[in-house]
Design an enzyme around this catalytic site. Sequence first.
Site, short mmCIF file in Angstrom:
data_model
loop_
_atom_site.label_atom_id
_atom_site.label_comp_id
_atom_site.label_asym_id
_atom_site.label_seq_id
_atom_site.Cartn_x
_atom_site.Cartn_y
_atom_site.Cartn_z
N GLY A 270 0.82 -1.21 0.00
CA GLY A 270 0.00 0.00 0.00
C GLY A 270 0.85 1.25 0.00
N TYR B 53 -13.26 -4.52 11.88
CA TYR B 53 -11.95 -3.88 11.74
C TYR B 53 -11.08 -4.20 12.96
CZ TYR B 53 -8.31 -0.36 11.34
OH TYR B 53 -7.09 0.28 11.28
#
Length: 267
Positions: free
Chosen positions: A30, A194
């Site tokens: 990323g 999450y």
Amino acid sequence: MGFPPISSAAQKPQWVPRNEQTSRRFIVTGANRGIGFATATGLAALGAHVVLAGHEPSESFSEAMDRIAMETGCARDSLSYMPLDLRSLDSVRQFAKSWQQRPEAERALFGLINNAGIAGMPGVSPDGFEMCFQVNYLSMFLLTRLMLPYLHPVDGEPARIVCVSSSAHLFTLGIPTDEKYLRQPGAGFFSLRYGESKLCVNSFVRQLAKRLDSAQVQAFAVHPGSTASGFWSSFPAWAQRCIASVAQDPSAAARTSLYCATESKLL
């Protein structure tokens, strides 16, 4: 491990990366924007060869590498890109296979920075898992295991595995073990999904660190702190503005990863 999550004019960071990383190779997932971009930039500024990995169009990584070279003065050929889509376990396996096919001199790895992650995403992955669990944990786990053979010490310093986690791991009911639950779509950041994925990351890193020879490879999980980045892009515009007004910028958030990746004596 983490630095203060909220930026303040009176609160200046006491640590900046200084240790040269010349001849050391890092993978940053990323890495074309946000904290990943800042981490890749910091490593390049120290002389490292940085492999930027991610699933977005190659043009965005080319632009990111151009920016890093311009901002740091590093050689453009010290930066490279490899495709990696953490939504797919096959993509992770292909990444490792491509790494294995590199020339022998280019396989040795000093650092794996598992930075990529998502706040939440509708649906399930092509492998049939809830997206947060797959991207933030399962694929990261698989990538780490597949890249372990290539991690080697340099100049007497152990190689590093750094996994970006979150204090959201505190807001869960524990590690989910029901496969049916893990294969059901989640409800995004404000669900438990999450935090559960980050709790799994922390547990994995803790156990991995116990099993590794710390003189050869060391593993760390870090909390970067609240950060104004694309992580919040799925939130309403007004919420993103509120977050940006109090959160730190990605370059400050990258300090936790850079600290664990570059400091010579941590354990």
